[in-house]
Design an enzyme around this catalytic site. Structure first.
Site, PDB file in Angstrom:
ATOM      1  N   PRO A   1     -25.678   9.343 -32.901  1.00  0.00           N
ATOM      2  CG  PRO A   1     -23.784   9.951 -34.133  1.00  0.00           C
ATOM      3  CD  PRO A   1     -24.843   8.872 -34.006  1.00  0.00           C
ATOM      4  CB  CYS A   2     -29.266  13.100 -31.971  1.00  0.00           C
ATOM      5  SG  CYS A   2     -29.538  12.543 -30.286  1.00  0.00           S
TER       6      CYS A   2
END
Length: 164
Positions: free
Chosen positions: A127-128
């Protein structure tokens, strides 16, 4: 076995999923529409990519907050360390690039961390999109700021309700 590709239509574009029996190597979301018939493509997905599509469907329908997939991103040792740390950011939470650097043990590595974050090959699952600027701004996202904003809103359990 060679790498296989599957496509999955999401609310933010067509996800291109690449992987093999060793895990998912990349998930990117395409700007252009996939010209093929996605239903036909998805019925021929190799078994080791099917679970990824199922979990993405659950995520986008609001039924899944954590992914349980075998991941095999390709990158440098440092990049992989940054991507591993991204997995520690909980659903519906954000972290600044500075906080991410601190979590990795080197405050001075903020630019390198931001660069590695931007090279994350497995969007959504690693989850950047949960990393934001120190001032709370939605800085940088390879898929476009509108997608980052959409993903963060999707993960926020407090939905704006109409007063009337």
């Amino acid at each position: 076995m060679s790498l296989q590709t599957a496509f999955y239509k999401t609310p933010i574009g067509t996800a291109k999923i690449i992987g093999d029996e060793n895990g998912i190597q990349s998930i990117t979301v395409l700007d252009e529409d996939f010209s093929g018939n996605l239903d036909t493509v998805n019925t021929k997905v190799p078994y080791y990519l099917q679970d990824c599509i199922t979990q993405l469907e659950q995520y986008f329908s609001g039924e899944r907050v954590n992914f349980d997939l075998k991941l095999n991103p390709q990158g440098t040792t440092f990049q992989k360390k940054v991507w591993e740390e991204l997995l520690n950011i909980p659903f519906n939470k954000t972290r600044t690039y500075l906080e991410q650097s601190k979590a990795l043990g080197d405050v001075k590595a903020i630019r390198a961390v931001a660069s590695a974050n931007g090279k994350n090959p497995i969007w959504i699952i690693i989850p950047c999109h949960r990393v934001i600027g120190s001032d709370g701004s939605l800085t940088g996202y390879a898929g476009g700021i509108w997608r980052k904003k959409w993903l963060l809103a999707h993960e926020n359990p407090v939905k704006q309700q109409s007063l009337f």
